[in-house]
Design a protein around this motif. Structure first.
Motif, PDB file in Angstrom:
ATOM      1  N   ALA A 254      80.029  77.459  41.311  1.00 46.73           N
ATOM      2  CA  ALA A 254      81.455  77.263  41.060  1.00 46.73           C
ATOM      3  C   ALA A 254      81.701  76.358  39.855  1.00 46.73           C
ATOM      4  CB  ALA A 254      82.125  76.671  42.303  1.00 46.73           C
ATOM      5  N   ALA A 255      80.733  75.501  39.534  1.00 49.03           N
ATOM      6  CA  ALA A 255      80.872  74.623  38.371  1.00 49.03           C
ATOM      7  C   ALA A 255      80.570  75.350  37.067  1.00 49.03           C
ATOM      8  CB  ALA A 255      79.945  73.419  38.520  1.00 49.03           C
ATOM      9  N   GLY A 256      80.192  76.615  37.176  1.00 49.72           N
ATOM     10  CA  GLY A 256      79.914  77.403  35.979  1.00 49.72           C
ATOM     11  C   GLY A 256      78.449  77.568  35.677  1.00 49.72           C
ATOM     12  N   GLY A 257      77.614  77.284  36.653  1.00 55.97           N
ATOM     13  CA  GLY A 257      76.180  77.367  36.434  1.00 55.97           C
ATOM     14  C   GLY A 257      75.696  78.794  36.208  1.00 55.97           C
ATOM     15  N   ARG A 258      74.936  78.994  35.131  1.00 52.86           N
ATOM     16  CA  ARG A 258      74.249  80.273  34.912  1.00 52.86           C
ATOM     17  C   ARG A 258      72.930  80.195  35.665  1.00 52.86           C
ATOM     18  NH1 ARG A 258      70.332  81.161  31.182  1.00 52.86           N
ATOM     19  NH2 ARG A 258      70.927  79.295  29.998  1.00 52.86           N
ATOM     20  N   ILE A 259      72.815  80.941  36.753  1.00 51.94           N
ATOM     21  CA  ILE A 259      71.685  80.795  37.659  1.00 51.94           C
ATOM     22  C   ILE A 259      70.433  81.450  37.072  1.00 51.94           C
ATOM     23  CG2 ILE A 259      70.838  81.145  40.000  1.00 51.94           C
ATOM     24  CD1 ILE A 259      73.317  79.315  39.741  1.00 51.94           C
ATOM     25  N   VAL A 260      69.380  80.654  36.936  1.00 48.85           N
ATOM     26  CA  VAL A 260      68.073  81.178  36.537  1.00 48.85           C
ATOM     27  C   VAL A 260      67.316  81.643  37.771  1.00 48.85           C
ATOM     28  CG1 VAL A 260      65.831  80.610  35.501  1.00 48.85           C
ATOM     29  CG2 VAL A 260      67.946  79.705  34.496  1.00 48.85           C
ATOM     30  N   THR A 261      67.353  80.819  38.808  1.00 51.75           N
ATOM     31  CA  THR A 261      66.701  81.177  40.060  1.00 51.75           C
ATOM     32  C   THR A 261      67.296  80.395  41.213  1.00 51.75           C
ATOM     33  OG1 THR A 261      64.570  81.437  41.191  1.00 51.75           O
ATOM     34  CG2 THR A 261      64.854  79.447  39.891  1.00 51.75           C
ATOM     35  N   TYR A 262      67.405  81.039  42.342  1.00 52.55           N
ATOM     36  CA  TYR A 262      67.642  80.343  43.605  1.00 52.55           C
ATOM     37  C   TYR A 262      66.494  80.752  44.501  1.00 52.55           C
ATOM     38  CZ  TYR A 262      69.773  78.819  48.017  1.00 52.55           C
ATOM     39  OH  TYR A 262      70.024  78.207  49.234  1.00 52.55           O
ATOM     40  N   GLY A 263      65.553  79.852  44.638  1.00 51.35           N
ATOM     41  CA  GLY A 263      64.303  80.129  45.328  1.00 51.35           C
ATOM     42  C   GLY A 263      63.152  80.090  44.340  1.00 51.35           C
ATOM     43  N   ALA A 264      62.036  79.524  44.767  1.00 53.19           N
ATOM     44  CA  ALA A 264      60.853  79.418  43.913  1.00 53.19           C
ATOM     45  C   ALA A 264      59.611  79.701  44.754  1.00 53.19           C
ATOM     46  CB  ALA A 264      60.762  78.026  43.291  1.00 53.19           C
ATOM     47  N   PRO A 265      58.603  80.386  44.184  1.00 50.77           N
ATOM     48  CA  PRO A 265      57.380  80.700  44.940  1.00 50.77           C
ATOM     49  C   PRO A 265      56.442  79.510  45.003  1.00 50.77           C
ATOM     50  CG  PRO A 265      57.196  81.607  42.748  1.00 50.77           C
ATOM     51  CD  PRO A 265      58.565  80.985  42.834  1.00 50.77           C
ATOM     52  N   THR A 266      56.950  78.385  45.505  1.00 47.62           N
ATOM     53  CA  THR A 266      56.151  77.175  45.657  1.00 47.62           C
ATOM     54  C   THR A 266      56.404  76.568  47.029  1.00 47.62           C
ATOM     55  OG1 THR A 266      57.868  75.737  44.721  1.00 47.62           O
ATOM     56  CG2 THR A 266      56.251  76.650  43.187  1.00 47.62           C
ATOM     57  N   LEU A 267      55.395  75.948  47.546  1.00 45.36           N
ATOM     58  CA  LEU A 267      55.504  75.157  48.771  1.00 45.36           C
ATOM     59  C   LEU A 267      54.778  73.830  48.536  1.00 45.36           C
ATOM     60  CD1 LEU A 267      54.734  77.897  51.470  1.00 45.36           C
ATOM     61  CD2 LEU A 267      56.954  76.823  51.017  1.00 45.36           C
ATOM     62  N   PRO A 268      55.528  72.725  48.569  1.00 44.09           N
ATOM     63  CA  PRO A 268      56.963  72.582  48.862  1.00 44.09           C
ATOM     64  C   PRO A 268      57.846  72.906  47.653  1.00 44.09           C
ATOM     65  CG  PRO A 268      55.963  70.436  48.520  1.00 44.09           C
ATOM     66  CD  PRO A 268      54.839  71.425  48.433  1.00 44.09           C
ATOM     67  N   GLY A 269      59.044  73.420  47.982  1.00 37.57           N
ATOM     68  CA  GLY A 269      60.026  73.669  46.942  1.00 37.57           C
ATOM     69  C   GLY A 269      60.655  75.036  46.960  1.00 37.57           C
ATOM     70  N   ALA A 270      60.482  75.795  48.038  1.00 40.65           N
ATOM     71  CA  ALA A 270      60.953  77.183  48.065  1.00 40.65           C
ATOM     72  C   ALA A 270      62.456  77.307  47.857  1.00 40.65           C
ATOM     73  CB  ALA A 270      60.548  77.840  49.386  1.00 40.65           C
ATOM     74  N   MET A 271      63.257  76.338  48.322  1.00 40.39           N
ATOM     75  CA  MET A 271      64.716  76.452  48.267  1.00 40.39           C
ATOM     76  C   MET A 271      65.307  75.847  46.992  1.00 40.39           C
ATOM     77  SD  MET A 271      64.976  78.081  51.029  1.00 40.39           S
ATOM     78  CE  MET A 271      66.752  78.230  51.147  1.00 40.39           C
ATOM     79  N   PHE A 272      64.518  75.735  45.967  1.00 44.64           N
ATOM     80  CA  PHE A 272      64.924  75.143  44.693  1.00 44.64           C
ATOM     81  C   PHE A 272      65.881  76.065  43.930  1.00 44.64           C
ATOM     82  CE2 PHE A 272      63.880  75.056  40.082  1.00 44.64           C
ATOM     83  CZ  PHE A 272      64.305  73.769  39.769  1.00 44.64           C
ATOM     84  N   MET A 273      66.821  75.464  43.211  1.00 46.13           N
ATOM     85  CA  MET A 273      67.709  76.223  42.325  1.00 46.13           C
ATOM     86  C   MET A 273      67.651  75.631  40.929  1.00 46.13           C
ATOM     87  SD  MET A 273      71.858  76.903  42.435  1.00 46.13           S
ATOM     88  CE  MET A 273      71.826  78.438  43.363  1.00 46.13           C
ATOM     89  N   LEU A 274      67.613  76.514  39.927  1.00 48.02           N
ATOM     90  CA  LEU A 274      67.723  76.092  38.528  1.00 48.02           C
ATOM     91  C   LEU A 274      68.850  76.879  37.878  1.00 48.02           C
ATOM     92  CD1 LEU A 274      66.763  74.611  35.952  1.00 48.02           C
ATOM     93  CD2 LEU A 274      65.162  76.510  35.580  1.00 48.02           C
ATOM     94  N   ALA A 275      69.760  76.154  37.244  1.00 54.24           N
ATOM     95  CA  ALA A 275      70.871  76.774  36.538  1.00 54.24           C
ATOM     96  C   ALA A 275      71.098  76.016  35.239  1.00 54.24           C
ATOM     97  CB  ALA A 275      72.133  76.755  37.401  1.00 54.24           C
TER      98      ALA A 275
END
Length: 341
Positions: A254-275
């Motif tokens: 909603a803040a205008g983020g251009r989403i690169v990923t929601y989720g990452a193939p890492t443990l720990p860190g699967a629920m990571f988001m990058l925008a």
């Protein structure tokens, strides 16, 4: 290899160790394999009974192992790299400063596909400290055709640099901490201090931390305030799971983020988001970042601080090596976590 009189061997490379025996006093190596015969060596060689010796002859078409290794290392080394003097035919590449190690893996493979040479490195995309050994190279025989070294130099020139250390930029970072329990003071924030400590250890500064409740509107407002204050990276902590009241992903969108990923193939860190909002990276950090010694945070942020803009492909590639095995004593980054091929 040939046999020559000792007096004619000056400038040639010894093909084998030469042992000296002094009864009751000494028995050991007087001259080492690979030694380049000097004029002053002749009397000692004669004294130990060596009238003729086996040598490699260095000529215009051949290089000694020390010279060859030094030429390979110089061709491969980019910024942030220093070289050791050749020792036993090997040259090491060292980090001149703390930063992010970058290795051109494809070019490295091309070099090692050639016979009679080797070049070994640490894994790319990891944090390295000043003085750390990053790579080592040498040839396998004592001498090598110069044409082979020229070919390696050409590979390095085409793919320059083969190895470099990118310094970390000092970014102004904003932290948004979500969670009604923290916002209303029911529990103490333990997430923010972990994030701040790591960011500051990499040379950046947290300019402000804003606490918000589990509200999309509050997250948007906090992100916009930080952008207005000129921050260069934003982390949003918590609220990254699929529970109905975990609204961080929605807030970043909603803040205008251009989403690169929601989720990452890492443990720990699967629920990571990058925008990205403009050129400002916005990171949605799952709870594991708070309590895991190493996580997706440690894999992504150093690359951002080194000036890289990460793509979806960069995140996907973390899957090979993306499993942390929770060693009793964490050795990261000297481990396999996040080290993809």
């Amino acid at each position: 290899m040939k046999v020559v009189p000792v007096q004619e061997a000056v400038g040639m490379v010894l093909c084998h160790d030469i042992t000296q025996i002094v009864p009751g006093k000494f028995k050991g190596r007087a001259f080492k394999k690979g030694h380049i015969i000097q004029f002053e060596d002749i009397p000692k060689l004669l004294d130990i009974g060596k009238q003729n010796i086996y040598v490699w002859e260095i000529n215009n078409g051949l290089l000694h192992e020390d010279d060859a290794a030094l030429r390979i290392a110089k061709a491969a080394a980019g910024s942030g790299i220093s070289l050791t003097e050749p020792k036993e035919g090997k040259v090491s590449l060292l980090a001149e400063e703390k930063g992010l190690l970058k290795v051109n893996v494809d070019a490295l493979y091309s070099i090692n596909e050639l016979e009679e040479v080797m070049f070994a490195t640490l894994h790319t995309n990891q944090i390295v400290e000043k003085g750390k050994v990053l790579a080592g190279t040498r040839i396998i025989p004592l001498v090598i055709e110069e044409d082979k070294i020229c070919k390696i130099e050409s590979i390095c020139q085409t793919n320059y640099p083969l190895v470099e250390v990118k310094p970390f930029k000092s970014l102004k970072v904003g932290v948004v901490t979500t969670g009604s329990e923290v916002y209303h003071g029911r529990i103490k924030d333990k997430f923010g201090p972990v994030v701040m400590k790591k960011i500051e250890s990499w040379g950046s500064v947290v300019s402000r931390q804003i606490f918000v409740s589990d509200s999309t509107d509050m997250i948007v407002d906090a992100i916009n305030r930080l952008l207005g204050e000129g921050v260069e990276m934003i982390t949003v902590t918590g609220g990254m799971s699929v529970d109905p009241d975990d609204v961080t992903p929605a807030g970043i969108r909603a803040a205008g983020g251009r989403i690169v990923t929601y989720g990452a193939p890492t443990l720990p860190g699967a629920m990571f988001m990058l925008a990205y909002i403009g050129d400002v990276p916005v990171l949605g950090l799952p709870g594991c970042v708070m309590y895991s010694k190493s996580s997706i945070f440690d894999l992504v942020v150093p690359r951002i601080l080194a000036g890289e803009e990460l793509s979806r492909r960069d995140i996907v590639k973390l899957g090979h090596g993306g499993l942390c095995v929770n060693c009793k004593e964490c050795r990261y980054p000297d481990c396999g976590f996040g080290k993809s091929l």
